[in-house]
Motif scaffolding. Structure first.
Motif, PDB file in Angstrom:
ATOM      1  N   GLU A  39       0.838  -1.040  -0.160  1.00 30.56           N
ATOM      2  CA  GLU A  39      -0.024   0.145  -0.075  1.00 30.56           C
ATOM      3  C   GLU A  39       0.833   1.257   0.045  1.00 30.56           C
ATOM      4  O   GLU A  39       0.467   2.275   0.573  1.00 30.56           O
ATOM      5  CB  GLU A  39      -1.159  -0.128   1.108  1.00 30.56           C
ATOM      6  CG  GLU A  39      -1.923  -1.235   1.160  1.00 30.56           C
ATOM      7  CD  GLU A  39      -2.829  -1.189  -0.272  1.00 30.56           C
ATOM      8  OE1 GLU A  39      -3.113  -0.504  -0.644  1.00 30.56           O
ATOM      9  OE2 GLU A  39      -3.015  -2.309  -0.596  1.00 30.56           O
ATOM     10  N   LYS A  40       2.046   1.079  -0.653  1.00 31.46           N
ATOM     11  CA  LYS A  40       2.828   2.412  -0.848  1.00 31.46           C
ATOM     12  C   LYS A  40       3.013   2.614  -2.179  1.00 31.46           C
ATOM     13  O   LYS A  40       2.659   1.934  -3.095  1.00 31.46           O
ATOM     14  CB  LYS A  40       4.243   2.245  -0.025  1.00 31.46           C
ATOM     15  CG  LYS A  40       4.163   2.181   1.430  1.00 31.46           C
ATOM     16  CD  LYS A  40       4.206   3.503   1.976  1.00 31.46           C
ATOM     17  CE  LYS A  40       4.393   3.519   3.425  1.00 31.46           C
ATOM     18  NZ  LYS A  40       4.688   4.765   3.814  1.00 31.46           N
ATOM     19  N   LEU A  41       3.346   3.833  -2.498  1.00 30.28           N
ATOM     20  CA  LEU A  41       3.531   4.283  -4.093  1.00 30.28           C
ATOM     21  C   LEU A  41       4.786   3.881  -4.533  1.00 30.28           C
ATOM     22  O   LEU A  41       5.728   3.394  -4.035  1.00 30.28           O
ATOM     23  CB  LEU A  41       3.498   5.733  -4.113  1.00 30.28           C
ATOM     24  CG  LEU A  41       2.617   6.800  -3.723  1.00 30.28           C
ATOM     25  CD1 LEU A  41       2.991   8.320  -3.588  1.00 30.28           C
ATOM     26  CD2 LEU A  41       1.279   6.535  -4.599  1.00 30.28           C
ATOM     27  N   PRO A  42       4.707   3.438  -5.849  1.00 26.68           N
ATOM     28  CA  PRO A  42       5.814   2.909  -6.669  1.00 26.68           C
ATOM     29  C   PRO A  42       7.050   3.959  -6.555  1.00 26.68           C
ATOM     30  O   PRO A  42       6.687   5.009  -6.638  1.00 26.68           O
ATOM     31  CB  PRO A  42       5.116   2.771  -7.986  1.00 26.68           C
ATOM     32  CG  PRO A  42       4.263   3.517  -8.173  1.00 26.68           C
ATOM     33  CD  PRO A  42       3.630   3.805  -6.721  1.00 26.68           C
ATOM     34  N   ASP A  43       8.047   3.283  -6.815  1.00 26.93           N
ATOM     35  CA  ASP A  43       9.375   4.334  -6.716  1.00 26.93           C
ATOM     36  C   ASP A  43      10.522   3.339  -7.598  1.00 26.93           C
ATOM     37  O   ASP A  43      10.737   2.138  -7.370  1.00 26.93           O
ATOM     38  CB  ASP A  43       9.723   4.535  -5.427  1.00 26.93           C
ATOM     39  CG  ASP A  43      11.292   5.345  -5.206  1.00 26.93           C
ATOM     40  OD1 ASP A  43      12.018   5.291  -6.051  1.00 26.93           O
ATOM     41  OD2 ASP A  43      11.027   6.297  -4.472  1.00 26.93           O
ATOM     42  N   VAL A  44      11.128   4.084  -8.589  1.00 21.02           N
ATOM     43  CA  VAL A  44      12.050   3.591  -9.401  1.00 21.02           C
ATOM     44  C   VAL A  44      13.338   2.778  -8.516  1.00 21.02           C
ATOM     45  O   VAL A  44      13.728   1.774  -9.194  1.00 21.02           O
ATOM     46  CB  VAL A  44      12.968   4.679 -10.368  1.00 21.02           C
ATOM     47  CG1 VAL A  44      13.990   4.174 -10.902  1.00 21.02           C
ATOM     48  CG2 VAL A  44      12.020   4.732 -11.463  1.00 21.02           C
ATOM     49  N   CYS A  45      13.376   3.342  -7.386  1.00 16.90           N
ATOM     50  CA  CYS A  45      14.908   2.701  -6.626  1.00 16.90           C
ATOM     51  C   CYS A  45      14.326   1.348  -6.332  1.00 16.90           C
ATOM     52  O   CYS A  45      15.044   0.440  -6.094  1.00 16.90           O
ATOM     53  CB  CYS A  45      15.089   3.574  -5.411  1.00 16.90           C
ATOM     54  SG  CYS A  45      13.767   3.550  -4.063  1.00 16.90           S
ATOM     55  N   TYR A  46      13.035   0.872  -6.152  1.00 16.72           N
ATOM     56  CA  TYR A  46      12.552  -0.406  -5.754  1.00 16.72           C
ATOM     57  C   TYR A  46      12.794  -1.387  -7.018  1.00 16.72           C
ATOM     58  O   TYR A  46      13.050  -2.641  -6.769  1.00 16.72           O
ATOM     59  CB  TYR A  46      11.242  -0.410  -5.394  1.00 16.72           C
ATOM     60  CG  TYR A  46      11.057   0.223  -3.903  1.00 16.72           C
ATOM     61  CD1 TYR A  46      12.085  -0.165  -2.673  1.00 16.72           C
ATOM     62  CD2 TYR A  46      10.402   1.446  -3.857  1.00 16.72           C
ATOM     63  CE1 TYR A  46      11.873   0.337  -1.662  1.00 16.72           C
ATOM     64  CE2 TYR A  46      10.510   2.050  -2.617  1.00 16.72           C
ATOM     65  CZ  TYR A  46      11.057   1.652  -1.525  1.00 16.72           C
ATOM     66  OH  TYR A  46      10.922   2.337  -0.230  1.00 16.72           O
ATOM     67  N   SER A  47      12.995  -0.682  -8.190  1.00 15.96           N
ATOM     68  CA  SER A  47      13.163  -1.516  -9.211  1.00 15.96           C
ATOM     69  C   SER A  47      14.662  -2.258  -9.232  1.00 15.96           C
ATOM     70  O   SER A  47      14.925  -3.446  -9.453  1.00 15.96           O
ATOM     71  CB  SER A  47      13.532  -0.745 -10.380  1.00 15.96           C
ATOM     72  OG  SER A  47      12.500   0.156 -10.745  1.00 15.96           O
ATOM     73  N   TRP A  48      15.475  -1.705  -8.198  1.00 14.56           N
ATOM     74  CA  TRP A  48      16.623  -2.506  -7.655  1.00 14.56           C
ATOM     75  C   TRP A  48      16.467  -3.337  -6.668  1.00 14.56           C
ATOM     76  O   TRP A  48      16.882  -4.645  -6.556  1.00 14.56           O
ATOM     77  CB  TRP A  48      17.817  -1.467  -7.524  1.00 14.56           C
ATOM     78  CG  TRP A  48      19.005  -2.178  -6.774  1.00 14.56           C
ATOM     79  CD1 TRP A  48      19.033  -2.113  -5.497  1.00 14.56           C
ATOM     80  CD2 TRP A  48      19.984  -3.015  -7.397  1.00 14.56           C
ATOM     81  NE1 TRP A  48      20.218  -3.032  -5.224  1.00 14.56           N
ATOM     82  CE2 TRP A  48      20.604  -3.515  -6.269  1.00 14.56           C
ATOM     83  CE3 TRP A  48      20.245  -3.495  -8.826  1.00 14.56           C
ATOM     84  CZ2 TRP A  48      21.861  -4.295  -6.439  1.00 14.56           C
ATOM     85  CZ3 TRP A  48      21.389  -4.375  -8.762  1.00 14.56           C
ATOM     86  CH2 TRP A  48      22.005  -4.696  -7.746  1.00 14.56           C
ATOM     87  N   TRP A  49      15.879  -2.737  -5.455  1.00 15.63           N
ATOM     88  CA  TRP A  49      15.672  -3.476  -4.315  1.00 15.63           C
ATOM     89  C   TRP A  49      14.890  -4.947  -4.385  1.00 15.63           C
ATOM     90  O   TRP A  49      15.235  -5.967  -3.916  1.00 15.63           O
ATOM     91  CB  TRP A  49      15.096  -2.868  -2.999  1.00 15.63           C
ATOM     92  CG  TRP A  49      15.850  -1.314  -2.777  1.00 15.63           C
ATOM     93  CD1 TRP A  49      15.094   0.013  -3.082  1.00 15.63           C
ATOM     94  CD2 TRP A  49      17.267  -1.122  -2.249  1.00 15.63           C
ATOM     95  NE1 TRP A  49      16.142   0.776  -2.623  1.00 15.63           N
ATOM     96  CE2 TRP A  49      17.474   0.421  -2.226  1.00 15.63           C
ATOM     97  CE3 TRP A  49      18.413  -1.838  -2.146  1.00 15.63           C
ATOM     98  CZ2 TRP A  49      18.371   0.763  -1.875  1.00 15.63           C
ATOM     99  CZ3 TRP A  49      19.495  -1.368  -1.864  1.00 15.63           C
ATOM    100  CH2 TRP A  49      19.562   0.104  -1.563  1.00 15.63           C
ATOM    101  N   VAL A  50      13.741  -4.550  -5.124  1.00 18.12           N
ATOM    102  CA  VAL A  50      12.736  -5.784  -5.263  1.00 18.12           C
ATOM    103  C   VAL A  50      13.367  -6.801  -6.312  1.00 18.12           C
ATOM    104  O   VAL A  50      13.640  -7.982  -5.862  1.00 18.12           O
ATOM    105  CB  VAL A  50      11.424  -5.354  -5.519  1.00 18.12           C
ATOM    106  CG1 VAL A  50      10.447  -6.317  -6.067  1.00 18.12           C
ATOM    107  CG2 VAL A  50      10.835  -4.410  -4.494  1.00 18.12           C
ATOM    108  N   LEU A  51      13.967  -6.167  -7.583  1.00 17.92           N
ATOM    109  CA  LEU A  51      14.203  -7.141  -8.479  1.00 17.92           C
ATOM    110  C   LEU A  51      15.649  -7.893  -8.116  1.00 17.92           C
ATOM    111  O   LEU A  51      15.558  -9.105  -8.292  1.00 17.92           O
ATOM    112  CB  LEU A  51      14.769  -6.200  -9.789  1.00 17.92           C
ATOM    113  CG  LEU A  51      13.642  -5.795 -10.645  1.00 17.92           C
ATOM    114  CD1 LEU A  51      14.344  -5.153 -11.828  1.00 17.92           C
ATOM    115  CD2 LEU A  51      13.053  -7.257 -11.157  1.00 17.92           C
ATOM    116  N   SER A  52      16.679  -7.204  -7.335  1.00 17.78           N
ATOM    117  CA  SER A  52      17.599  -7.995  -7.178  1.00 17.78           C
ATOM    118  C   SER A  52      17.333  -8.987  -6.220  1.00 17.78           C
ATOM    119  O   SER A  52      18.012 -10.190  -6.241  1.00 17.78           O
ATOM    120  CB  SER A  52      18.912  -7.010  -6.598  1.00 17.78           C
ATOM    121  OG  SER A  52      18.451  -6.463  -5.383  1.00 17.78           O
TER     122      SER A  52
END
Lengths: 697, 315
Positions: free
Chosen positions: B220-233
């Motif tokens: 329930e939080k907003l998306p953010d490009v930085c999570y492209s790294w944290w989540v993907l990795s």
């Protein structure tokens, strides 16, 4: 810049920014001169406060203030009043920094550091937190600080549990509060605190609570994971269980050399050829355990001393815990009959990874019949190539079923001496949930409703399995996953993987359905493969492999024409000697890590996969290698048969294949498999006779 | 869907380095070494590391080192493990780890391990699993992992595991994608991924993808490009990255580019910065964007750099 709109700065803004920057820079340089000269005068300390008010992230300024506090507290003239006033000042500076930036790690830590000195009022902290947490109920710094304060003031977990309830009633969409509730509740249950003595009483109330959140807004994720946790708590007995073994209870095991007698009358399901003079005994638990050894497991046989047996976990090499354990029993070379009894867990020591004792001691037994080996005739066909062509397989016929004493299916899974105490509340709770989620789905079509119902139905079937021995809901569950793939295409592959697992459970759930996949490889007269039963799970659109506990007996497995990109768990199939993974989606050699544990594997087909096509390796860290400092990944440069350059490019292949004794490998149809690579492969695999259908010199 | 504006991003990163007069740049002054890591790693992934003067960078980095062996975020600041890792990573990028007194740096890091296996960020005792990751990552790159008690370090991380399969800052802390990267990364480097419940964590992580295709860091939080790294990795390390829709994430990241002036922002049309530019490009690398160098999900360095450290002849 989080959440700040992108726009070209106006000239006046730029000027203002530059002026602010100049001011901050001058503050900072004054601050550095005080800090580096260890000056802690009133003026100097006040300047650091100004700096932090503008920039709470300036960690060096927080460090400086701690030095200043320590300096002043150590002065001979300091007294309780002056101490309190110094520390109160610090709390004020933190408070104003937090108003500036609620997420400042430095500010929160400074507050903890001051509180730990033990001179400040803690009650004030709770009031302050209450204000902060109402303003931003998801701030994880505040929640962490709350746990710290609650512990410091010995606030009861019951009181904190009540607080999460209040927060959740203010707004169901508060994942942070649900999370904290799961932490507190599991602590209280573990401690058997008053009012939390049994799950039987606590869990139904929690289900009621979470339903309010999920029914209010099924698309809000806040309650999803809490519900899944409750389901897990309901289904799982804390104590680990033995779910299957090989050899199975009551089976007759025939051990032969590397060539069988024509027209063997033995059951192909329990005949094993071993050129190592030993056979594995496998224990398959329902969760990872440690402590399996010759003192916790006793094997009584006429040909091995129990204390000589070494039990090994079948898991990643740095781990001493595993769901599957293996020991190898040596058998005599002359004709021999004996029975073997295996007792598991009669003395304590087998413990789940969560710390629960194995508490259902069980015993199983089987008979062993050793046949002498006919060495001469085995030489002739040693170089035979195994083909996986359709015409080489025949349906395992009906008449052979009658002539071959096939082991009855329910003996493939072990029967525990003590069935887990029929805990009717568990089944009742699940049944009630099923009803509840059917109702939700009748009101609206939502993904969490379908997914939860699918999970509940599977849990219900597995729970009822000892009596029903049938998966009554599997068709419905498969249908639910099919719906989910359409409803939520972004997570298509997640549902697909779950679908594959259910499908495999269905295939292995009865003798009839399993036999449909059992084929005879060629005819035993002309073949050197003397145990010609091949389990063919090809062309089922499987994206994940599973149901291993039912497949421990398999020696020849055809998984070709599926969509597998992983073979996680395959290490349990210790008897495998021939494996086809042709035409799947394997992306790298590291994905083959489970094969390193299969010491009997001789024939491997990985042709037409995607090895070499991808720049990102998704199993790079699930494979033992120097990257992950795994035990067994050490390598001696002098011994490596390939050059350093080749090693940098092909280390994955080197680490996987150096431990295998393959006779036959098919690798064509992968981007990596060029001539150069094949020439390296031949060096790494000296036992290889056939490569891509060609006989090697 | 647009394409990655490689040239614009390179220009943007090189310009950020020179712009020191804005308020933002002074506020960020204390973490300039992190900024150097973000910018230089991005340049390397884009194949443009040779546009910077390595000697200049290295000599500045060495001025950030303290007697203790640790590095500060910039000259004049105090040493902290957060900046020590960036120093080590940047030196690894340039293949210049030999300028370090390796034992001195290793001693600084090992000195931060606490009795319970956790790590403090500096002498002031803030404990966080971020620091466990940094210590383990750094020591592994320096080939000094044997200097700490790895078993205790792993046990501490495991004690921060939550009932949703994720990890928090300290025991009981809520799961957060950034924290999950740190814990999964540390477990990956120590060969301890068997402590991760891959299916449970994988489901939590793949549900971070929201309708726009972007990833958030918590439910329930907003998306953010930085999570492209944290989540993907994290998803890659546990082999569950196929559970998200890569195409939609591609589009989200590319939509966050400032195609006129370069740089990538947290969400479309927000202001860009070097932090999000790095995470956007690193995310695209993890998604196998054509032409980008591959990045290692655990060490957060290009794969060729990591392979050079662990598989080359002189090691």
């Amino acid at each position: 810049m989080h959440g700040r709109p992108r726009k070209a700065p106006k000239p006046e803004d730029e000027a203002a920014s530059a002026a602010k920057a100049a001011k901050l820079r001058s503050l900072q340089s004054q601050f550095f001169s005080f800090h580096h000269s260890k000056i802690y005068t009133k003026e100097a300390v006040e300047l650091s406060a100004k700096l932090l008010e503008i920039n709470p992230e300036s960690y060096t300024a927080w460090n400086y203030r701690k030095l200043a506090v320590e300096h002043h507290l150590s002065q001979p003239e300091s007294n309780p009043d002056s101490v309190k006033s110094i520390l109160d000042d610090e709390l004020r500076v933190v408070e104003s920094a937090l108003r500036q930036n609620f997420k400042s790690y430095g500010a929160w830590h400074h507050r903890k550091w001051i509180l730990s000195k033990g001179h400040s009022s803690i009650d004030h902290e709770l009031r302050l937190l209450d204000k902060f947490q109402k303003a931003d109920s998801r701030n994880f710094h505040a929640w962490n600080y709350r746990r710290f304060v609650a512990e410091l003031m010995n606030r009861s977990e019951q009181d904190e549990l009540k607080y999460t309830e209040d927060m959740i009633y203010r707004n169901f969409s508060n994942y942070s509060a649900w999370h904290n509730r799961s932490v507190l509740l599991s602590n209280l249950l573990e401690k058997n605190a008053e009012g939390f003595l049994s799950k039987e009483k606590v869990l139904p109330e929690e289900y009621e609570f979470i339903h309010q959140a999920i029914f209010t807004d099924p698309d809000d994720q806040s309650g999803w994971f809490y519900h899944l946790w409750l389901l897990d708590q309901t289904v799982k007995d804390d104590s680990p269980l033995l779910v299957s073994s090989w050899p199975a209870h009551g089976s007759d095991l025939f051990l032969l050399g590397d060539r069988c007698h024509n027209g063997s009358a033995f059951s192909p399901f329990t005949t094993l050829h071993s050129d190592s003079g030993s056979f594995p005994v496998l224990l398959y638990f329902n969760q990872s355990v440690e402590g399996v050894s010759s003192s916790t497991v006793t094997v009584e046989s006429g040909f091995n001393k129990n204390e000589d047996l070494v039990w090994k976990p079948l898991s990643a090499s740095n781990s001493q815990t595993a769901q599957v354990w293996v020991a190898h029993l040596k058998f005599p070379t002359s004709e021999f009959h004996s029975s073997v009894e295996v007792s598991v867990g009669h003395s304590k020591g087998i413990i789940s990874s969560k710390g629960f004792q194995y508490s259902y001691p069980s015993t199983f037994s089987f008979k062993v019949c050793v046949q002498p080996v006919n060495r001469d005739s085995s030489q002739a066909s040693a170089a035979e190539n195994i083909s996986w062509r359709e015409e080489d397989f025949k349906v395992h016929g009906r008449q052979s079923q009658e002539s071959i004493p096939i082991v009855s299916f329910d003996q493939l899974s072990i029967r525990n001496d003590h069935e887990p105490t029929a805990s009717s509340w568990r089944a009742e709770a699940i049944a009630k949930e099923i009803e509840c989620f059917r109702e939700l789905l009748s009101l609206m079509d939502c993904k969490i409703g379908k997914l939860t119902l699918a999970r509940l139905l599977m849990a219900y079937d597995v729970m009822a399995l000892p009596c029903a021995n049938k998966l009554v809901h599997s068709e419905e569950v498969l249908e639910l996953y099919n719906d989910l793939m359409k409803l939520d295409p972004s997570h298509y592959q997640y549902y697909k993987d779950e679908h594959s697992l259910v499908l495999l459970q269905q295939v292995t759930s009865s003798r009839e359905s399993l036999l449909k996949h059992c084929f005879q490889y060629k005819d035993s007269v002309s073949s050197s493969i003397c145990n010609p039963i091949c389990l063919r799970l090809n062309n089922l659109s499987l994206s994940q492999m599973g149901a291993f506990e039912k497949l421990l007996w398999v020696q020849m497995l055809d998984l070709s024409q599926n969509e597998l990109q992983s073979i996680e768990g395959l290490e349990a199939m210790q008897l495998l000697s021939c494996l086809s993974l042709r035409n799947n989606k394997l992306r790298s050699f590291t994905a083959l890590e489970p094969l390193r544990k299969l010491k009997s594997l001789r024939v491997l087909d990985i042709s037409y996969n995607e090895i070499g096509d991808h720049s990102i390796d998704t199993t790079r860290y699930l494979c033992s290698s120097p990257l992950s400092h795994s035990v067994g990944s050490e390598w001696n440069k002098d011994e490596t048969v390939i050059s350093d350059v080749a090693l940098i490019n092909y280390w994955e292949a080197f680490f996987i294949f150096k431990e295998l004794s393959l006779k036959q490998l098919d690798i064509v149809g992968n981007a990596i498999a060029d001539e150069k690579f094949k020439s390296i492969l031949v060096k790494v695999l000296p036992t290889l006779k056939w490569l891509d259908g060609e006989l090697l010199d | 869907m647009g394409e990655l504006a490689v040239e614009k991003h390179v220009e943007y990163i090189l310009a950020v380095e020179k712009r020191k007069d804005s308020f933002e740049s002074v506020v960020m002054d204390h973490l300039r070494l992190n900024g150097a890591y973000w910018g230089l790693t991005t340049l390397d992934l884009l194949g443009k590391l040779d546009t910077v003067n390595a000697d200049e960078v290295i000599s500045w980095i060495m001025k950030c080192q303290h007697e203790s062996g640790g590095f500060a975020g910039n000259i004049g600041h105090d040493p902290h493990i957060l900046y020590t890792v960036s120093a080590v990573q940047v030196l690894a990028l340039f293949n210049k780890l030999d300028v370090l007194d390796i034992d001195k740096v290793a001693t600084y890091i090992t000195g931060l391990q606490n009795e319970d296996g956790s790590f403090s960020g500096d002498m002031w005792g803030e404990v966080d699993t971020r620091f466990s990751y940094i210590a383990i990552c750094c020591l592994s790159i320096l080939r000094r992992l044997d200097k700490i008690n790895v078993e205790k370090a792993v046990n501490y991380i495991v004690s921060c595991k939550n009932l949703d399969g994720g990890f928090g800052c300290t025991p009981g802390g809520e799961s957060h994608a950034g924290q999950i990267f740190c814990c999964v990364g540390a477990l990956a480097i120590t060969g301890s991924l068997h402590h991760v419940d891959k299916d449970l964590l994988g489901w939590w992580l793949c549900e971070r993808q929201v309708k726009s295709g972007g990833l958030n860091g918590r439910p329930e939080k907003l998306p953010d490009v930085c999570y492209s790294w944290w989540v993907l990795s994290s998803l890659i390390m546990i082999d569950r990255v196929h559970w998200i829709d890569k195409g939609k994430l591609f589009k989200f990241i590319l939509d966050c580019q400032d195609v006129e002036n370069g740089g990538i922002s947290d969400r479309p049309d927000d202001a860009v910065d070097v932090f999000h530019t790095y995470f956007g490009v690193a995310g695209l690398s993890l998604l196998e964007y054509p032409g980008l160098k591959a990045i290692d999900p655990a060490y957060a360095l290009p794969v060729d750099v990591v392979n050079r450290i662990f598989f080359s002849a002189d090691n």
